[in-house]
Design a protein around this motif. Structure first.
Motif, PDB file in Angstrom:
ATOM      1  N   ASP A  35      33.060  30.525  50.395  1.00 35.58           N
ATOM      2  CA  ASP A  35      32.604  31.729  49.691  1.00 35.58           C
ATOM      3  C   ASP A  35      31.075  31.708  49.625  1.00 35.58           C
ATOM      4  O   ASP A  35      30.464  32.004  48.587  1.00 35.58           O
ATOM      5  CB  ASP A  35      33.216  31.769  48.278  1.00 35.58           C
ATOM      6  CG  ASP A  35      33.301  33.172  47.704  1.00 35.58           C
ATOM      7  OD1 ASP A  35      32.688  34.076  48.291  1.00 35.58           O
ATOM      8  OD2 ASP A  35      33.983  33.352  46.677  1.00 35.58           O
TER       9      ASP A  35
ATOM     10  N   HIS B 198      35.133  33.154  54.870  1.00 37.62           N
ATOM     11  CA  HIS B 198      34.787  33.809  53.596  1.00 37.62           C
ATOM     12  C   HIS B 198      33.316  33.542  53.299  1.00 37.62           C
ATOM     13  O   HIS B 198      32.969  32.554  52.653  1.00 37.62           O
ATOM     14  CB  HIS B 198      35.701  33.272  52.486  1.00 37.62           C
ATOM     15  CG  HIS B 198      35.567  34.023  51.196  1.00 37.62           C
ATOM     16  ND1 HIS B 198      36.497  33.941  50.178  1.00 37.62           N
ATOM     17  CD2 HIS B 198      34.605  34.872  50.743  1.00 37.62           C
ATOM     18  CE1 HIS B 198      36.110  34.715  49.177  1.00 37.62           C
ATOM     19  NE2 HIS B 198      34.952  35.272  49.486  1.00 37.62           N
TER      20      HIS B 198
ATOM     21  N   HIS C 239      38.116  41.211  41.837  1.00 39.47           N
ATOM     22  CA  HIS C 239      37.136  40.723  40.859  1.00 39.47           C
ATOM     23  C   HIS C 239      37.121  41.533  39.573  1.00 39.47           C
ATOM     24  O   HIS C 239      36.420  41.186  38.643  1.00 39.47           O
ATOM     25  CB  HIS C 239      35.734  40.765  41.468  1.00 39.47           C
ATOM     26  CG  HIS C 239      35.623  40.091  42.799  1.00 39.47           C
ATOM     27  ND1 HIS C 239      35.864  40.730  43.989  1.00 39.47           N
ATOM     28  CD2 HIS C 239      35.317  38.815  43.115  1.00 39.47           C
ATOM     29  CE1 HIS C 239      35.693  39.880  44.997  1.00 39.47           C
ATOM     30  NE2 HIS C 239      35.371  38.721  44.498  1.00 39.47           N
TER      31      HIS C 239
ATOM     32  N   HIS D 141      40.722  33.458  46.177  1.00 40.66           N
ATOM     33  CA  HIS D 141      40.663  33.012  44.759  1.00 40.66           C
ATOM     34  C   HIS D 141      41.667  33.690  43.825  1.00 40.66           C
ATOM     35  O   HIS D 141      41.278  34.488  42.974  1.00 40.66           O
ATOM     36  CB  HIS D 141      39.244  33.152  44.223  1.00 40.66           C
ATOM     37  CG  HIS D 141      38.539  34.475  44.477  1.00 40.66           C
ATOM     38  ND1 HIS D 141      39.027  35.691  44.062  1.00 40.66           N
ATOM     39  CD2 HIS D 141      37.364  34.752  45.092  1.00 40.66           C
ATOM     40  CE1 HIS D 141      38.190  36.652  44.390  1.00 40.66           C
ATOM     41  NE2 HIS D 141      37.170  36.107  45.036  1.00 40.66           N
TER      42      HIS D 141
ATOM     43  N   HIS E 135      31.341  42.062  50.751  1.00 39.08           N
ATOM     44  CA  HIS E 135      32.189  42.787  49.794  1.00 39.08           C
ATOM     45  C   HIS E 135      32.387  44.254  50.177  1.00 39.08           C
ATOM     46  O   HIS E 135      31.437  44.936  50.555  1.00 39.08           O
ATOM     47  CB  HIS E 135      31.546  42.783  48.404  1.00 39.08           C
ATOM     48  CG  HIS E 135      31.560  41.448  47.746  1.00 39.08           C
ATOM     49  ND1 HIS E 135      32.693  40.905  47.201  1.00 39.08           N
ATOM     50  CD2 HIS E 135      30.580  40.543  47.549  1.00 39.08           C
ATOM     51  CE1 HIS E 135      32.407  39.719  46.696  1.00 39.08           C
ATOM     52  NE2 HIS E 135      31.135  39.456  46.891  1.00 39.08           N
TER      53      HIS E 135
ATOM     54  N   GLU F 261      35.601  41.316  52.375  1.00 34.23           N
ATOM     55  CA  GLU F 261      36.381  40.891  51.205  1.00 34.23           C
ATOM     56  C   GLU F 261      36.572  42.130  50.339  1.00 34.23           C
ATOM     57  O   GLU F 261      35.607  42.703  49.830  1.00 34.23           O
ATOM     58  CB  GLU F 261      35.645  39.798  50.421  1.00 34.23           C
ATOM     59  CG  GLU F 261      36.440  39.347  49.197  1.00 34.23           C
ATOM     60  CD  GLU F 261      35.703  38.352  48.306  1.00 34.23           C
ATOM     61  OE1 GLU F 261      34.499  38.105  48.515  1.00 34.23           O
ATOM     62  OE2 GLU F 261      36.350  37.834  47.372  1.00 34.23           O
TER      63      GLU F 261
END
Ligand code: ZN
Ligand code: ZN
Length: 274
Positions: free
Chosen positions: A245, A7, A128, A177, A39, A98
């Motif tokens: 991350d 990640h 998110h 997460h 992302h 991600e």
């Protein structure tokens, strides 16, 4: 100690460093492997979002897409760039993404086509945003301060449910997460316990693993997921991977020691292995 991360972000999305800099640093750390997971945020109405003027300003790179076509082209080029950089090195480099999982009609089919065309090595699901209007809109969590409490509650329940849908889709190697919502101050550690437990059940049922994310520690003094949730994940025998991350080289492997210590203290035996 875990010597890899799946990640990580580069300056292809919102990271600070280039692919080469991230891989060089992972080699300096003597890692066996690194996964680059920039992302993938594609939503048809991203430009109509209340948050768009802020998103548009805060990034020089195309983190937010309104169409999968452009995202597909960009990720194909990105994948090539990663492969080129990885060539001839001793470290294994994988390229993934991600993904914000959106629930409006047609999104999943377009995501499937993206997967077919790009053939990335793996996908992480990391949600998110909130998705008002049955997923047809996209909203930054900090924008919830503008909404009435009943509406926030509805959106957060839908948010946790969406994480379950992502798990059930079986398109992801692991889920990132799972209590990220707390980061944006709209959801306390002990709120929505039932919904969070539901995610744990869903992970267990679908045999999908999740991460202990050290970015939580840097953002708000506690790992994602928070302690009680982490304990439930461990007692449900769901495998865990440690994620940094990392959005820059200095964050690679950051706080892994603390994460290892915590996992040892709470007797976590089921770890994701390469
Ligand atoms: Zn994330
Ligand atoms: Zn991330």
């Amino acid at each position: 100690m875990q010597k890899f991360s799946y990640h990580t972000h580069t300056n292809f999305s919102d990271g600070r460093n280039s692919i080469a800099e991230m891989i060089n640093h992972a080699e300096r750390l003597d890692w066996q492997e690194i996964g680059i997971s920039d992302h993938l945020i594609v939503h048809k109405n991203v430009r109509q979002s209340l948050s768009w003027p802020r998103w548009e300003k805060c990034t020089n790179t195309p983190v937010y897409y309104f169409d999968f076509k452009k995202a597909t082209d960009d990720f194909c080029r990105h994948k090539e760039a990663v492969h080129k950089e990885a060539k001839g090195r001793n470290i294994k480099v994988r390229v993934g993404a991600e993904v914000d999982y959106f629930v409006y009609d047609g999104w999943i089919e377009e995501f499937d086509e993206f997967r077919r065309k790009t053939e990335l090595d793996y996908y992480i699901s990391g949600n998110h945003y909130l998705q008002p209007n049955n997923g047809n809109d996209i909203l930054d969590m900090i924008e919830t301060t503008l909404l009435p409490p009943k509406e926030i509650e509805k959106l957060l329940k839908q948010h946790f449910n969406c994480i379950c849908q992502a798990i059930e889709s079986k398109k992801f190697l692991f889920i990132a997460h799972i209590d990220y919502a707390r980061n944006r101050a709209c959801c306390g550690d002990n709120d929505y316990i039932e919904e969070k437990r539901n995610i744990v059940k869903c992970l267990q049922k679908n045999k999908i693993f999740t991460e202990i994310n050290t970015k939580g520690l840097r953002k708000n003094k506690n790992f994602y997921p928070t302690n009680w949730l982490l304990k439930e994940i461990i007692s449900s025998d769901i495998p865990l991977i440690i994620s940094d991350d990392a959005h820059c080289t200095e964050e690679l492997g950051k706080n892994f020691l603390e994460a290892e210590q915590l996992l040892k203290n709470i007797n976590c035996k089921n770890r994701y292995n390469l």
